[in-house]
Design a protein around this motif. Structure first.
Motif, PDB file in Angstrom:
ATOM      1  N   ARG A   1       0.825  -1.195   0.000  1.00 52.70           N
ATOM      2  CA  ARG A   1       0.000   0.000   0.000  1.00 52.70           C
ATOM      3  C   ARG A   1       0.867   1.256   0.000  1.00 52.70           C
ATOM      4  O   ARG A   1       2.092   1.198   0.171  1.00 52.70           O
ATOM      5  CB  ARG A   1      -0.902   0.011   1.230  1.00 52.70           C
ATOM      6  N   THR A   2       0.213   2.377  -0.187  1.00 53.09           N
ATOM      7  CA  THR A   2       0.902   3.663  -0.133  1.00 53.09           C
ATOM      8  C   THR A   2       0.481   4.381   1.141  1.00 53.09           C
ATOM      9  O   THR A   2      -0.705   4.475   1.442  1.00 53.09           O
ATOM     10  CB  THR A   2       0.523   4.533  -1.343  1.00 53.09           C
ATOM     11  N   ILE A   3       1.470   4.836   1.843  1.00 54.44           N
ATOM     12  CA  ILE A   3       1.181   5.591   3.052  1.00 54.44           C
ATOM     13  C   ILE A   3       1.452   7.060   2.766  1.00 54.44           C
ATOM     14  O   ILE A   3       2.516   7.415   2.271  1.00 54.44           O
ATOM     15  CB  ILE A   3       2.090   5.145   4.221  1.00 54.44           C
ATOM     16  N   LYS A   4       0.462   7.876   3.058  1.00 52.56           N
ATOM     17  CA  LYS A   4       0.697   9.310   2.920  1.00 52.56           C
ATOM     18  C   LYS A   4       0.872   9.904   4.316  1.00 52.56           C
ATOM     19  O   LYS A   4      -0.079   9.965   5.100  1.00 52.56           O
ATOM     20  CB  LYS A   4      -0.489   9.964   2.210  1.00 52.56           C
ATOM     21  N   PHE A   5       2.104  10.280   4.594  1.00 55.63           N
ATOM     22  CA  PHE A   5       2.365  10.870   5.901  1.00 55.63           C
ATOM     23  C   PHE A   5       1.887  12.315   5.934  1.00 55.63           C
ATOM     24  O   PHE A   5       2.187  13.099   5.032  1.00 55.63           O
ATOM     25  CB  PHE A   5       3.864  10.842   6.204  1.00 55.63           C
TER      26      PHE A   5
END
Ligand SMILES: Nc1nc2c(ncn2[C@@H]2O[C@H](COP(=O)(O)OP(=O)(O)OP(=O)(O)O)[C@@H](O)[C@H]2O)c(=O)[nH]1
Ligand SMILES: [Mg+2]
Lengths: 245, 664
Positions: A61-65
């Motif tokens: 998945r992609t984590i957007k901080f």
């Protein structure tokens, strides 16, 4: 900075992350390294807090901080709860050349344990590793971590003439006790910086992740988080794939 | 931007009382303070102390209650603290439809027809008595060694009576074509060359000043542990053109622009001793001169702020700078909390809570030392935009205004583009100056990237509490890209990138609300082409004098609209690009400004000629104009050019100034 999805759309979720720590330990520098892959000598103190975002691509998945870089100066301390209240992750930073900053970091950790969301993932970060010259290892936390920088020379740490004033052992021991992720980093060389964020991304319990709108679309800093998941202490191990930075 | 609002604020602004209220000044003639015995620093000080009681007493005359006029009272001797600090100015966004506000219809403005025929004497009278050298040498610090005889007599000659006749109420045309070329011929007879003017600086060479200015912003080296370099450090410290010191009334150091504690302690001690001496006499020490250095002291509650200057600045100008530093401290702490700290312990060390704001104080200080038109005039500069374009931006601001917004500002390359504000709250120029300083001078916010959420007190608005400011720098080329993800290298893009959206709210937790407003605002500004108009305006920059008036001999000017509390000026280029030339120009403006404001009498037009330039200061109820040209320019030509500028501003008024603004 090329985090354009080379792959097909993956599930993406936002993670609220807060940086805490004494003034001048290098919080903003770490963020700038992570977000812009840049470093500035003599960076000026942060006033209030800065809000930045950066994506981190994991295999699944992609984590957007969504990062709150807070000011370390004492006079801003009372504002800190506003930033950590809903945070899913915290980066508590100290300066390995300054023992008092570890003490301060420990205070922050205690405060987070008392007041932040129970499931918060906390990483203890000893910054300015570049000032510790020859002899110690940065990635003591993760035996199987891939060193980010060349010249890594894992050995037992010993007394030296360099600027290091906080032995890795001390900080690492404390982090283990408290169930924290632990890294030594250099915002200056970039060493271990991406690793910290990747480890955090991996340590966030799947169940506490929300869609991109979940956290980012909020309209109020003080919004109460609904479903709060408590999985106890975070899992320090995890996949080692790098963040997109 | 309603008129009454402004008038009220001006008459009884929250800070006015403090700034203007004179301290009763008894006629005690101070004896030598016996506590003071600290070597060479003190001796010149003691010499001038004899003259002090006279000065402090005169300054007490400027009571606002008896004299609503800005210009104040009959001619006092030395520079007085005047009400020109920006604490006293009207809010930047204010706008007056008619120049009928009471404080401007003062004695001075009814005397337009007076001719100023006493400039020579006035100048002399006006200079600090023991510092006559300051008055003669506007551009240098060391009169004795640098000013040639020719220069000297020339500049003295230039204060000879003028022959201006100011006609009735028609201030606009009063200047044209009446001046003679007397000065010029005098100068020519002195052998000055007027050829190749274009290439020449407007200012005489002054190597001492140049080298001092060159090193002005250099760090003073640290004291060696064995003290071996002490003498050298002292020399470096003393060579500075300008110092700012802040100490608590108990004498604790709080801030010093140059030198560390160890170095400054002695000086602080001396100054503290002198201040306390006066206090023990129930007097207030406002300033003194030692050699070619002017000391100005501003006592604000538990703080004493001290400016030490070798530049040609008046007490009032220095006081305005100290006021700004004081406001910066309040902006960090708020007044009540600062007072609490000292109430608990008079000996309190204020450096702790101020930690990290040294950069802000130093950025302010250095701005003053470099010379700031905005501070000199207590006014703001706006981005030049077509009226309809600005209106479109105002409308967008109003339509996207979020619930808890107090002030919304768009700022481009340090100039105001547009403001949205509640009807009952004007924006205070002093507050805006602090914000601009933080964002554009100190650089800490911008350098960090991202969006910022900054608690700050705006003392001109309310010095008792904090507001919260959302700050986002826009990438003008691509405003939808959040700056956080902008590669750092873009910062090299310079001024064009320096567009900031500032949204201020009393709500501590309002970040995401204001962030949403910003997104909407930027989106709409882009759709209605406002962004590209701002970009074009930023790129166009300030016009040159010759763009404004083709063939104009003017090299530079400052035009302040009193009613709008805004100013406009041409580009620094091509003559004043270097910091040194800019400083010299600002010094000239300082002097002109002092002339215009120090005389409560009839001075509406002041001319000044030096060996290398000719300049003019002109004041009407509507504006102040300062202009400078090469010395070869005749007075008539200078006057005519000044008139042309006034006409230009009148024509462009709604472009160069924000008139009205967005009010809700
Ligand atoms: N040698 C070295 N210096 C660093 C490193 N990280 C930061 N610095 C320097 O340390 C100083 C402080 O860095 P900042 O990033 O501003 O520290 P901060 O924690 O954000 O400070 P506050 O905003 O005041 O809380 C700056 O001069 C940086 O250049 C590092 O990894 N190595
Ligand atoms: Mg910081």
């Amino acid at each position: 900075m090329a985090d354009s999805g080379a792959s097909q759309p993956k599930p993406s979720s936002s993670v609220k992350l807060v940086l805490l720590g004494e003034a001048a330990v290098g919080k903003s520098s770490l963020v700038m390294r992570f977000v812009n892959n840049d470093f500035q000598e003599n960076k000026e103190p942060t006033i209030g807090a800065a809000f930045l975002t950066q994506k981190c691509n994991l295999p699944s998945r992609t984590i957007k901080f969504e990062i709150w870089d807070t000011a370390g100066q004492e006079r801003f301390a009372s504002l800190a709860p506003m930033y950590y209240r809903n945070a899913q992750a915290a980066l508590v930073v100290y300066d390995i050349t300054k023992p008092s900053s570890l003490t301060k970091a420990q205070h922050w950790v205690a405060e987070l344990h008392r007041q932040a969301s129970p499931g918060i993932v906390i990483a203890l970060v000893g910054n300015k590793y570049d000032l510790a010259t020859e002899n110690d290892s940065a990635d003591v936390n993760d035996a199987d971590a891939v060193p980010a920088a060349e010249g890594e020379n894992p050995e037992e740490e010993e007394e030296s003439t360099d600027a290091r004033r906080v032995p890795t052992k001390t900080a690492k021991g404390y982090a283990d006790e408290e169930g924290l992720l632990f890294f030594e980093t250099s915002a200056k060389t970039g060493q271990n910086v991406a690793e910290v964020f990747t480890a955090i991304a991996n340590a966030i319990p799947e169940t506490s992740l929300k869609g991109p709108r979940g956290v980012g679309g909020q309209t109020n800093l003080g919004r109460q988080e609904d479903a709060r998941v408590n999985l106890g202490s975070a899992r320090p191990e995890g996949a080692k794939e790098g963040c997109a930075c | 931007m309603d008129e009454t609002d402004n008038a009220e604020r001006n008459a009884a602004g929250p800070m006015n009382g403090a700034a203007a209220s004179p301290v009763p000044s008894p006629k005690i003639s101070p004896k030598k303070p016996d506590a003071v015995e600290q070597q060479d620093f003190v001796n010149p000080t003691l010499n001038i102390i004899q003259t002090l009681s006279r000065k402090t007493s005169t300054s007490a005359l400027s009571t606002r209650t008896t004299l609503p006029s800005r210009e104040g009272t009959p001619p006092p001797l030395p520079p007085r603290p005047m009400n020109l600090a920006f604490l006293d100015s009207r809010p930047s966004t204010s706008h007056s439809v008619a120049p009928s506000r009471p404080q401007l219809v003062s004695k001075a403005t009814t005397q337009l027809s007076y001719t100023n025929t006493q400039t020579h004497n006035d100048l002399r009278d006006d200079s600090p008595s023991s510092g006559a050298s300051r008055a003669r040498n506007f551009f240098g610090l060391n009169v004795r060694s640098t000013a040639s005889d020719a220069d000297d007599s020339a500049s003295v000659k230039s204060y000879a009576p003028t022959t201006i006749e100011v006609g009735g109420g028609d201030s606009e045309s009063t200047l044209a074509g009446i001046m003679d070329d007397h000065e010029k011929s005098v100068l020519q007879s002195l052998g000055h060359k007027f050829s190749d003017q274009e290439a020449e600086s407007l200012f005489p060479n002054d190597p001492n000043f140049e080298s001092a200015f060159d090193r002005e912003f250099d760090e003073i080296e640290g004291m060696a542990s064995d003290g071996s370099n002490e003498e050298q450090i002292m020399l470096q410290w003393r060579a500075k053109l300008k110092h700012f010191l802040i100490l608590s009334s108990a004498g604790k150091p709080i801030y010093s622009r140059h030198g560390d504690d160890q170095l400054v302690t002695n000086y602080i001690g001396v100054i503290q001793t002198i201040i306390s001496f006066y206090q023990s006499q129930n007097d207030t020490l406002k300033g003194f001169t030692a050699g070619d250095v002017r000391f100005v002291i501003s006592s604000r509650g538990p703080l004493n702020l001290v400016a030490i200057s070798r530049l040609p600045e008046s007490d009032a100008q220095l006081r305005g700078q100290l006021d700004a530093l004081y406001m910066q401290i309040l902006s960090t702490l708020t007044l009540p909390s600062m007072e609490r700290m000292f109430a608990a312990r008079a000996n309190y060390d204020l450096r702790r809570p101020l930690q990290g704001t040294e950069t802000l104080l130093s950025a302010l200080s250095d701005g003053f030392t470099r010379g700031s038109p905005s501070t000199l005039l207590s006014a703001l500069e706006c981005l030049k935009l077509r009226k309809t374009h600005r209106q479109a931006i105002n409308k967008t601001l109003l339509s996207t205004r979020s619930e808890n917004l107090l002030y919304g500002l768009i700022v481009a390359s340090g100039k105001l583009v547009s403001v949205v504000r509640p009807k009952k709250h004007s924006l205070h120029p002093g507050d805006l100056h602090l914000i601009f300083n933080m964002l554009f001078e100190a650089g800490s916010v911008k350098a960090g990237g991202g969006e910022n959420w900054i608690p700050l007190c705006l003392p001109g608005f309310n010095n008792t509490g904090y507001l919260y400011m959302y700050v986002s720098f826009l990438n003008l080329e691509d405003p939808t890209t959040p700056v956080a993800e902008r590669p750092k290298s873009r910062e090299g893009g310079g001024a064009a990138d320096e567009v900031a959206i500032l949204l201020i709210s009393p709500n501590k937790e309002g970040f995401f609300e204001l962030r949403a407003m910003r997104d909407q605002l930027v989106d709409q500004l882009q759709k209605n082409s406002s962004i590209s108009r701002i970009r074009e305006a930023v790129k166009a920059g300030r016009p040159r004098c010759t763009d404004i008036v083709p063939g104009s001999p003017l090299r530079h000017f400052l035009y302040k609209s009193r009613g709008n509390v805004q100013f406009t000026m041409p580009a620094w280029e091509p003559y004043f690009e270097s910091p040194l030339e800019r400083r010299r120009l600002m010094s000239l403006y300082n002097t002109l400004h002092t002339q215009l404001h120090a005389k409560p009498t009839s001075l509406k037009i002041h001319h000044q000629t030096s060996a290398t330039n000719i300049s003019l200061a002109w004041s009407t109820p509507l504006f102040e104009l300062y202009a400078v040209a090469p010395v070869a320019t005749s007075r008539a030509a200078l006057a005519q050019s000044a008139n042309k500028i006034v006409q230009w501003v009148r024509r462009e008024e709604e472009r160069v100034f924000i008139i009205g603004g967005a009010v809700f």
